[in-house]
Design a protein around this motif. Structure first.
Motif, PDB file in Angstrom:
ATOM      1  N   ILE A  69      10.138   7.184   0.011  1.00  0.00           N
ATOM      2  CA  ILE A  69      10.823   7.226  -1.420  1.00  0.00           C
ATOM      3  C   ILE A  69       9.988   6.466  -2.140  1.00  0.00           C
ATOM      4  O   ILE A  69       9.648   5.352  -2.064  1.00  0.00           O
ATOM      5  CB  ILE A  69      12.194   7.042  -1.313  1.00  0.00           C
ATOM      6  N   GLY A  70       9.521   7.275  -3.356  1.00  0.00           N
ATOM      7  CA  GLY A  70       8.766   6.710  -4.383  1.00  0.00           C
ATOM      8  C   GLY A  70       9.844   6.026  -5.431  1.00  0.00           C
ATOM      9  O   GLY A  70      10.639   6.590  -6.014  1.00  0.00           O
ATOM     10  N   GLY A  89       1.795  11.499   0.044  1.00  0.00           N
ATOM     11  CA  GLY A  89       0.810  10.912   0.693  1.00  0.00           C
ATOM     12  C   GLY A  89       0.044   9.772  -0.063  1.00  0.00           C
ATOM     13  O   GLY A  89       0.247   9.709  -1.245  1.00  0.00           O
ATOM     14  N   GLU A  90      -0.895   9.021   0.603  1.00  0.00           N
ATOM     15  CA  GLU A  90      -1.639   7.938   0.098  1.00  0.00           C
ATOM     16  C   GLU A  90      -2.592   8.523  -0.976  1.00  0.00           C
ATOM     17  O   GLU A  90      -3.399   9.441  -0.428  1.00  0.00           O
ATOM     18  CB  GLU A  90      -2.253   7.008   0.744  1.00  0.00           C
ATOM     19  N   LEU A  91      -2.829   8.017  -2.088  1.00  0.00           N
ATOM     20  CA  LEU A  91      -3.858   8.345  -3.048  1.00  0.00           C
ATOM     21  C   LEU A  91      -5.206   7.722  -2.264  1.00  0.00           C
ATOM     22  O   LEU A  91      -5.690   6.544  -2.415  1.00  0.00           O
ATOM     23  CB  LEU A  91      -3.739   7.938  -4.277  1.00  0.00           C
ATOM     24  N   VAL A  92      -6.194   8.490  -1.799  1.00  0.00           N
ATOM     25  CA  VAL A  92      -7.608   8.354  -1.589  1.00  0.00           C
ATOM     26  C   VAL A  92      -8.571   9.014  -2.215  1.00  0.00           C
ATOM     27  O   VAL A  92      -8.338   9.789  -2.744  1.00  0.00           O
ATOM     28  CB  VAL A  92      -7.708   8.409   0.107  1.00  0.00           C
ATOM     29  N   CYS A  93      -9.764   8.228  -2.122  1.00  0.00           N
ATOM     30  CA  CYS A  93     -11.012   8.957  -2.517  1.00  0.00           C
ATOM     31  C   CYS A  93     -11.970   8.859  -1.515  1.00  0.00           C
ATOM     32  O   CYS A  93     -12.377   7.872  -1.074  1.00  0.00           O
ATOM     33  CB  CYS A  93     -11.573   8.286  -4.160  1.00  0.00           C
ATOM     34  N   VAL A  94     -12.489  10.252  -1.070  1.00  0.00           N
ATOM     35  CA  VAL A  94     -12.971  10.172   0.096  1.00  0.00           C
ATOM     36  C   VAL A  94     -14.782  10.152   0.010  1.00  0.00           C
ATOM     37  O   VAL A  94     -15.442  10.264   1.033  1.00  0.00           O
ATOM     38  CB  VAL A  94     -12.584  11.471   1.112  1.00  0.00           C
ATOM     39  N   LYS A  95     -15.125  10.216  -1.093  1.00  0.00           N
ATOM     40  CA  LYS A  95     -16.593  10.225  -1.607  1.00  0.00           C
ATOM     41  C   LYS A  95     -16.729   8.836  -2.605  1.00  0.00           C
ATOM     42  O   LYS A  95     -15.876   8.684  -3.423  1.00  0.00           O
ATOM     43  CB  LYS A  95     -17.145  11.672  -1.949  1.00  0.00           C
ATOM     44  N   PRO A  96     -17.956   8.351  -2.760  1.00  0.00           N
ATOM     45  CA  PRO A  96     -18.241   7.330  -3.954  1.00  0.00           C
ATOM     46  C   PRO A  96     -17.908   7.986  -5.203  1.00  0.00           C
ATOM     47  O   PRO A  96     -18.281   9.166  -5.346  1.00  0.00           O
ATOM     48  CB  PRO A  96     -19.666   6.986  -3.457  1.00  0.00           C
ATOM     49  N   PHE A  97     -17.980   7.306  -6.180  1.00  0.00           N
ATOM     50  CA  PHE A  97     -17.920   7.649  -7.547  1.00  0.00           C
ATOM     51  C   PHE A  97     -18.657   6.338  -8.334  1.00  0.00           C
ATOM     52  O   PHE A  97     -18.636   5.333  -7.789  1.00  0.00           O
ATOM     53  CB  PHE A  97     -16.609   7.811  -7.915  1.00  0.00           C
ATOM     54  N   LYS A 115       3.218  -3.452 -16.085  1.00  0.00           N
ATOM     55  CA  LYS A 115       3.600  -2.584 -14.904  1.00  0.00           C
ATOM     56  C   LYS A 115       4.749  -3.549 -14.046  1.00  0.00           C
ATOM     57  O   LYS A 115       4.480  -4.861 -13.987  1.00  0.00           O
ATOM     58  CB  LYS A 115       2.439  -2.636 -13.801  1.00  0.00           C
ATOM     59  N   LYS A 116       5.644  -2.789 -13.657  1.00  0.00           N
ATOM     60  CA  LYS A 116       6.738  -3.505 -13.037  1.00  0.00           C
ATOM     61  C   LYS A 116       6.373  -4.169 -11.989  1.00  0.00           C
ATOM     62  O   LYS A 116       5.456  -3.770 -11.184  1.00  0.00           O
ATOM     63  CB  LYS A 116       7.974  -2.631 -12.689  1.00  0.00           C
ATOM     64  N   VAL A 117       7.091  -5.434 -11.612  1.00  0.00           N
ATOM     65  CA  VAL A 117       6.730  -6.396 -10.349  1.00  0.00           C
ATOM     66  C   VAL A 117       7.522  -6.086  -9.289  1.00  0.00           C
ATOM     67  O   VAL A 117       8.419  -6.854  -9.143  1.00  0.00           O
ATOM     68  CB  VAL A 117       6.446  -7.737 -11.310  1.00  0.00           C
ATOM     69  N   GLU A 118       7.453  -5.165  -8.547  1.00  0.00           N
ATOM     70  CA  GLU A 118       8.276  -4.717  -7.533  1.00  0.00           C
ATOM     71  C   GLU A 118       8.167  -5.868  -6.035  1.00  0.00           C
ATOM     72  O   GLU A 118       9.162  -6.117  -5.643  1.00  0.00           O
ATOM     73  CB  GLU A 118       7.929  -3.260  -6.878  1.00  0.00           C
ATOM     74  N   ASP A 125       2.247   0.452  -1.924  1.00  0.00           N
ATOM     75  CA  ASP A 125       2.790  -0.900  -1.323  1.00  0.00           C
ATOM     76  C   ASP A 125       4.125  -0.936  -1.525  1.00  0.00           C
ATOM     77  O   ASP A 125       4.791  -2.150  -1.029  1.00  0.00           O
ATOM     78  CB  ASP A 125       1.641  -1.761  -1.622  1.00  0.00           C
ATOM     79  N   ALA A 126       4.858  -0.496  -2.628  1.00  0.00           N
ATOM     80  CA  ALA A 126       6.270  -0.696  -3.065  1.00  0.00           C
ATOM     81  C   ALA A 126       7.190   0.510  -2.651  1.00  0.00           C
ATOM     82  O   ALA A 126       8.314   0.613  -3.196  1.00  0.00           O
ATOM     83  CB  ALA A 126       6.366  -0.676  -4.543  1.00  0.00           C
TER      84      ALA A 126
END
Length: 651
Positions: A532-533, A465-473, A613-616, A522-523
């Motif tokens: 697929i990653g 799934g998508e990496l999310v952060c659900v609370k502030p840091f 970082k690779k430029v996909e 996004d890639a």
């Protein structure tokens, strides 16, 4: 998913770690049963205000006035306020030690080396800060650096931030446009540069580029030139230039007067990669960065006064900022200028041996290249001091873990870490009290409410799934530069899941809390609707001796997505039908038929960003005949030209 760990810390190592000490502190102070890392993390997420207050105290952050609470408006994302009421100075915290222990150890590929003690560092910072202050540099100023990874870069940053100025840097391998795309936006008052740098056995001059930069940015009032690679270099071509020796105060400097500012005062301006337009300028706070990086250094990396910590980085990558913060732990930081394989693949391991490095930071790409070189550092170097290896930049596959433990050192903590420039830190990283499993990041960070979301915005476990952060840091950007209504900032992270930070990585969280990174979301490839990653494909293909590097993209084709794999082969090699079939067979057998590319094409080079970082996405745009707006964001922009107009992809 591997069920057997590849390494387990000894009971003595785990129990004496800062993480274990922190667990015992929380258990005692809050009358909680903290049975291990997972229960500590759960407490940290459920009690964010208390957790960050404890981090502040545990890491002994220095402040002239205390905060009223660690966080206010915690329900606002973005919008939470961190450490309100506190008055502090970032540089003061990094310069707290003023004794004869080494603070900076410097080496370069040409054989130059130097050691600066904490006392010497403090005095050098004071000698640079005083003339800066006389020029009027202060809390509303911006100081920029176009510098190699040398001690004077650290000195300049600490001098600027001691006065409350905001710091920003680019490495000298950036071209003129790449630097202007960044610095012209923020309009710095001062520029630090060097006359050149070293890479792969060659000296590369910087003064011509520096002169072009200064001529295009009228806000720069003075340029301070460090005579690094050519002591007698002529700096006359650079407008407003003065040598570093002539600029700094001569003689014994008086004590520094550290500007006491709010914890939310701007500390750094960092930049996005800029491959889809001008780089976004992310303004980050002094208190938020300090608290988060000290949490990661002290707890997750177990950095202490007797450590010698190295990260192979340039001043254009956030790992430089992260490394330098280890000065606040009293550790010695190792700076290196040059190519990691010059004059041979053992260059950095000789450095580790000579300097008794305890924590060695690098990238997954470096470890893969090291394995292909055939070098076995365990056999050739004394690495008895080494206790931890850190790897980031891209996912480290299981085979990379196995290589480290078999051929570098069997008894150390291998921490694959992942986060980003946006937060100047990590979402997932290491746990000194826990086991290491091949291909996994050990844990999600303390105080970081990280989840994997499906397309409907629901958390999932054991699936991607998508990496999310659900609370502030606390290390969230304060704002983006030149974004008065916050629209760019909101669009970057919060449009997909309102009130939730979407980071753009594709991850899987398993039953034990370990994290696997599958690449940028996004890639992500979606053949037949199956996600697929790309990292999975790279992990297989780049293990092959016949393949030097690779890049996979999804091409819109007849109402679906087809996977195109580009491979860079070693010099003198050609992609044959036999090698194509070998690649496909390996991917099919070790991953799945869905991962098998529809086409495999040989490319002369693989494009990378300046942060390696690779430029996909840029390659995907090229093959679909869409514009690529900012090639200056690439380390090797000429590599992108190959991908336009490939006739095979039109069939």
């Amino acid at each position: 998913m591997p069920e057997n760990p590849i390494w387990i810390p000894s009971a003595d190592r785990a129990e004496n770690s800062n993480m274990a000490r922190f667990m015992r502190l929380i258990a005692r102070k809050y009358n909680r049963e903290i049975s291990g890392y997972s229960s500590l993390r759960k407490w940290s997420i459920q009690n964010i205000n208390e957790f960050w207050a404890e981090v502040w105290e545990f890491t002994q952050i220095m402040a002239s006035a205390p905060f009223t609470s660690a966080v206010e408006d915690l329900d606002k994302m973005p919008g939470a306020r961190w450490f309100p009421g506190a008055r502090m100075n970032f540089a003061e915290n990094l310069l707290r030690f003023r004794d004869g222990q080494p603070a900076i150890v410097f080496c370069n590929e040409a054989g130059l080396s130097a050691v600066m003690t904490h006392e010497e560092l403090y005095k050098e910072v004071a000698s640079v800060a005083i003339p800066m202050k006389e020029m009027g540099v202060g809390p509303r100023s911006r100081v920029a650096a176009f510098m190699p990874n040398i001690p004077q870069t650290v000195v300049a940053m600490l001098a600027a931030t001691s006065l409350g100025a905001t710091w920003s840097s680019c490495s000298p391998d950036f071209g003129v446009k790449g630097v202007l795309d960044r610095f012209a936006q923020i309009r710095p008052d001062l520029l630090f540069t060097a006359d050149g740098y070293y890479f792969k056995g060659r000296h590369h001059g910087s003064l011509e580029t520096a002169a072009a930069i200064v001529k295009e940015i009228p806000s720069i009032r003075k340029t301070i030139v460090v005579p690094y690679s050519s002591p007698d270099a002529d700096i006359g071509s650079v407008p407003g230039a003065v040598s570093y020796a002539d600029f700094k105060m001569q003689g014994e400097p008086p004590d520094l007067e550290f500007a006491q500012l709010s914890a939310s005062h701007p500390l750094y301006i960092m930049y996005s990669s800029g491959t889809t337009g001008l780089p976004k300028c992310m303004v980050q706070s002094a208190g938020g960065i300090l608290a988060n990086q000290l949490k990661e250094l002290a707890l997750h990396t177990d950095v202490n006064r007797d450590d010698v910590i190295f990260y192979f980085t340039t001043c254009g990558w956030m790992m430089w900022n992260w490394l330098v913060c280890a000065l606040a732990r009293g550790a010695a930081i190792v700076l290196y200028d040059g190519a990691p394989f010059h004059p041979g693949p053992g260059a950095l391991w000789k450095l580790a041996e000579d300097r008794r490095i305890t924590i060695f930071g690098t990238s997954a790409g470096y470890l893969a290249a090291l394995e292909k070189s055939g070098l076995e550092p365990a056999k050739e170097y004394d690495l008895s001091s080494l206790k931890t290896i850190l790897s980031t930049g891209s996912p480290l596959p299981a085979e990379g873990f196995e290589f480290v433990y078999a051929h570098i050192k069997g008894d150390l903590q291998l921490s694959s870490i992942s986060g980003g420039t946006d937060l100047n830190g990590c979402f997932a990283l290491g746990d000194p009290t826990g086991a290491v499993y091949p291909g996994e990041l050990q844990c999600r960070g303390l105080g970081m409410a990280v989840e994997a979301y499906d397309r409907k915005g629901a958390p999932v476990y054991g699936q991607r799934g998508e990496l999310v952060c659900v609370k502030p840091f606390p290390s969230m950007p304060l704002y983006f530069w030149d974004d008065p209504d916050g629209r760019k900032y909101h669009h970057a992270y919060f449009d997909t899941y309102p009130g939730v930070w979407r980071h753009g990585d594709y991850i899987e969280i398993n039953h034990r809390g370990g994290v696997v990174i599958h690449g940028r979301s996004d890639a992500t490839l979606n053949p037949g609707g199956v996600r697929i990653g790309t990292a999975e494909i790279y992990g297989e293909v780049e293990r092959m001796d016949e393949v030097e590097d690779s890049l996979a993209v999804g091409q819109q084709w007849k109402g679906d997505i087809r996977v195109i794999l580009f491979v860079k082969l070693p010099p003198g090699h050609t992609l044959t039908d036999e090698l194509r079939e070998k690649i496909k067979t390996r991917i099919r057998g070790n991953l799945s038929p869905r991962h098998v590319p529809a086409m495999i094409i040989q490319a002369p080079d693989i494009p990378y960003t300046l942060n390696m970082k690779k430029v996909e996405l840029a390659v995907k745009n090229m093959i679909e005949k869409k514009p690529v707006v900012n090639k200056e964001a690439l380390a090797n922009p000429a590599a992108l030209d190959f991908f336009g107009g490939i006739k095979e992809l039109e069939q």
